[in-house]
Design an enzyme around this catalytic site. Structure first.
Site, PDB file in Angstrom:
ATOM      1  N   LEU A  59       0.865  -1.178   0.000  1.00 25.11           N
ATOM      2  CA  LEU A  59       0.000   0.000   0.000  1.00 25.11           C
ATOM      3  C   LEU A  59       0.901   1.227   0.000  1.00 25.11           C
ATOM      4  O   LEU A  59       2.025   1.182   0.501  1.00 25.11           O
ATOM      5  CB  LEU A  59      -0.893   0.031   1.256  1.00 25.11           C
ATOM      6  CG  LEU A  59      -1.917  -1.089   1.439  1.00 25.11           C
ATOM      7  CD1 LEU A  59      -2.572  -0.971   2.818  1.00 25.11           C
ATOM      8  CD2 LEU A  59      -2.978  -1.052   0.351  1.00 25.11           C
ATOM      9  N   ASP A  60       0.414   2.333  -0.540  1.00 22.43           N
ATOM     10  CA  ASP A  60       1.166   3.584  -0.479  1.00 22.43           C
ATOM     11  C   ASP A  60       1.413   3.971   0.976  1.00 22.43           C
ATOM     12  O   ASP A  60       0.648   3.605   1.877  1.00 22.43           O
ATOM     13  CB  ASP A  60       0.397   4.715  -1.156  1.00 22.43           C
ATOM     14  CG  ASP A  60       0.312   4.552  -2.664  1.00 22.43           C
ATOM     15  OD1 ASP A  60       1.057   3.722  -3.212  1.00 22.43           O
ATOM     16  OD2 ASP A  60      -0.505   5.248  -3.276  1.00 22.43           O
ATOM     17  N   ARG A  61       2.446   4.729   1.213  1.00 25.08           N
ATOM     18  CA  ARG A  61       2.804   5.165   2.558  1.00 25.08           C
ATOM     19  C   ARG A  61       1.608   5.775   3.300  1.00 25.08           C
ATOM     20  O   ARG A  61       1.361   5.463   4.470  1.00 25.08           O
ATOM     21  CB  ARG A  61       3.936   6.193   2.498  1.00 25.08           C
ATOM     22  CG  ARG A  61       4.328   6.763   3.868  1.00 25.08           C
ATOM     23  CD  ARG A  61       5.131   8.046   3.717  1.00 25.08           C
ATOM     24  NE  ARG A  61       6.396   7.806   3.069  1.00 25.08           N
ATOM     25  CZ  ARG A  61       7.541   7.595   3.725  1.00 25.08           C
ATOM     26  NH1 ARG A  61       7.558   7.590   5.044  1.00 25.08           N
ATOM     27  NH2 ARG A  61       8.654   7.406   3.059  1.00 25.08           N
ATOM     28  N   ASP A  62       0.851   6.642   2.636  1.00 26.97           N
ATOM     29  CA  ASP A  62      -0.215   7.373   3.319  1.00 26.97           C
ATOM     30  C   ASP A  62      -1.569   6.698   3.229  1.00 26.97           C
ATOM     31  O   ASP A  62      -2.567   7.243   3.716  1.00 26.97           O
ATOM     32  CB  ASP A  62      -0.294   8.800   2.776  1.00 26.97           C
ATOM     33  CG  ASP A  62       0.954   9.607   3.105  1.00 26.97           C
ATOM     34  OD1 ASP A  62       1.473   9.438   4.228  1.00 26.97           O
ATOM     35  OD2 ASP A  62       1.421  10.372   2.249  1.00 26.97           O
ATOM     36  N   THR A  63      -1.640   5.532   2.588  1.00 27.36           N
ATOM     37  CA  THR A  63      -2.879   4.754   2.541  1.00 27.36           C
ATOM     38  C   THR A  63      -2.925   3.829   3.739  1.00 27.36           C
ATOM     39  O   THR A  63      -1.929   3.186   4.080  1.00 27.36           O
ATOM     40  CB  THR A  63      -2.956   3.933   1.242  1.00 27.36           C
ATOM     41  OG1 THR A  63      -2.901   4.818   0.124  1.00 27.36           O
ATOM     42  CG2 THR A  63      -4.246   3.126   1.180  1.00 27.36           C
TER      43      THR A  63
END
Length: 335
Positions: A144-148
Site C-alpha cells: 500500500l502507499d505510505r499514506d494509505t
C-alpha cells in the site's frame, strides 16, 4: 566491504531474473564480479543455491554476500535483518487483525512506508521481524502507499508467498477501498476505464491517463469500479473503489482524472485536494481484502478506518453509508 545482508523480493519484482535483480540493486558491481558471485553460488535465494537466470517470486529472500562499497550505492530498499526494540515489536504486533497458519493480516496505519527507500529507515518490511516468533520473518506479497491505511497481508512462508503472489497477479484477490473525494463522480456508480502511464523524472514520477491520440507503449490498462456511498452535497463524497487492475497510484490518478481528487492528495489533486478546514491526511483506506482460501473458501478481512478518516467523515456530516457498496458483499463476485 559491506557485510552479509538479506533483502526481500518486492511484489513488483516478481518474475525478474536473479541476475537482473542483482544488477538493479547493485549497479556499481562490475559485470565480471557479478557473474562470478552468481556462478559460485554466493548469492542464495531462500537459502538455496540459485541459477543466474532463475525467476524470482514476491516475498523470496535473497542472501547477499559481502560486496565492495561501490557496489552498494543503489537506492533500492534494503531489508537486512536487524534487532528490533521492544517498542517496535509491540507496535507491529498491535497492527495484527487476523492470523492463521498461512498468513498474517495487518491494519497498516497511514504514514508508515511498506518498504524502505531513499531517506526511509523505518518501514513495515523491517518491522516484520517482530512477528517471526522464532521462525521465518513474514514476507510481503503486496503493498500500500505510505499514506494509505488498511488491510495488508504478509505470508508466513516462501510457499505461501508464492501462492498469494500468483493470486494477486491473476486478479483472484478482491480489494475494496473507501475514499473521501472532493466533489464526486457524476453518477452514483460506474467504471473508470483509463489507461495509465508514468511521466516525470526519477523520484518525481506521476501516473497519468494516456491521451487517446498518443501511441504510448508504456500505457497500461487500468480499470476502477466505483459506488458512491454518501454525498455531502456537491462539496464531497464518500465512495467505495474496487480496482480491477493493480497499477501504481491507480485509484489516486483515476479519481483526479474524473475531477474528484481524493481528499488530502496534493500529489494528484493539487490545492483542490486541501479545502480549508479539512482534516489532514490522505483519505484512502483499504477497507476489505478477499483472498482465495486453501480449501476453496474465500477469506475476507476487514479493517476499520483510522481516526483521521473518521474525523473527515464527521467534518462532512457523514456517519454511515447511505447506499450499498460499503462491503464486498454488495459487489458481484466477478468484481
Amino acid at each position: 566491504m559491506s557485510g552479509v545482508e538479506e533483502r526481500t523480493v518486492a511484489p513488483e519484482e516478481a518474475g525478474w531474473r536473479l541476475d537482473r535483480w542483482v544488477k538493479t540493486h547493485f549497479p556499481g558491481l562490475p559485470f565480471a564480479r557479478l557473474q562470478k558471485l552468481l556462478r559460485t553460488g554466493q548469492f542464495r535465494v531462500d537459502g538455496k543455491r540459485p541459477e543466474p537466470g532463475q525467476r524470482l517470486s514476491a516475498g523470496q529472500r535473497i542472501r547477499i554476500p559481502p560486496l565492495p562499497e561501490a557496489a552498494t550505492s543503489a537506492t533500492a530498499p534494503t531489508t537486512a535483518r536487524r534487532s528490533l526494540s521492544p517498542a517496535d515489536r509491540a507496535f507491529v504486533r498491535s497492527l495484527v487483525i487476523f492470523e492463521d497458519e498461512r498468513l498474517i493480516a495487518l491494519d497498516k496505519p497511514p504514514g508508515l512506508a511498506v518498504q524502505g527507500g531513499s531517506g526511509t529507515t523505518r518501514h513495515l518490511d523491517a518491522l516484520l521481524e517482530g512477528l517471526a516468533k522464532g521462525g521465518e520473518k513474514p514476507r510481503l506479497v503486496h503493498r500500500l502507499d505510505r499514506d494509505t491505511s488498511g488491510v495488508l497481508v504478509v505470508a508466513k512462508t516462501a510457499e505461501v508467498a508464492r501462492e498469494l503472489g500468483f493470486a494477486f497477479q491473476q486478479h483472484r484477490v478482491r480489494k475494496l477501498y473507501w475514499a473521501i473525494l472532493v466533489g464526486g463522480p457524476a453518477r452514483n456508480e460506474g467504471l473508470i476505464d483509463l489507461p495509465l502511464t508514468k511521466r516525470g523524472p526519477p523520484g518525481r514520477e506521476k501516473v497519468e491517463p494516456a491521451p487517446d491520440s498518443e501511441e504510448d507503449e508504456a500505457a497500461r490498462r487500468a480499470e476502477t469500479a466505483f459506488k458512491v456511498l454518501a454525498r455531502a452535497g456537491k462539496f464531497a463524497s464518500w465512495v467505495a473503489l474496487l480496482p480491477r487492475t493493480g497499477r501504481t497510484h491507480q485509484l489516486r490518478a483515476h479519481c483526479a482524472a474524473i475531477g474528484a481528487p481524493i481528499l488530502g492528495d496534493g500529489k494528484y489533486g493539487g490545492k483542490a485536494a486541501h479545502p480549508k478546514g479539512a482534516p489532514r491526511g490522505l483519505m484512502l483506506h483499504a477497507r476489505e481484502l478477499e483472498l482465495p482460501g486453501p480449501k476453496g473458501r474465500p477469506l475476507r478481512i476487514t479493517a476499520e478506518p483510522p481516526a483521521a478518516f473518521r474525523e473527515a467523515l464527521a467534518w462532512l456530516g457523514l456517519d454511515r453509508p447511505e447506499a450499498p457498496g460499503a462491503s464486498l458483499s454488495d459487489w458481484p463476485a466477478e468484481g
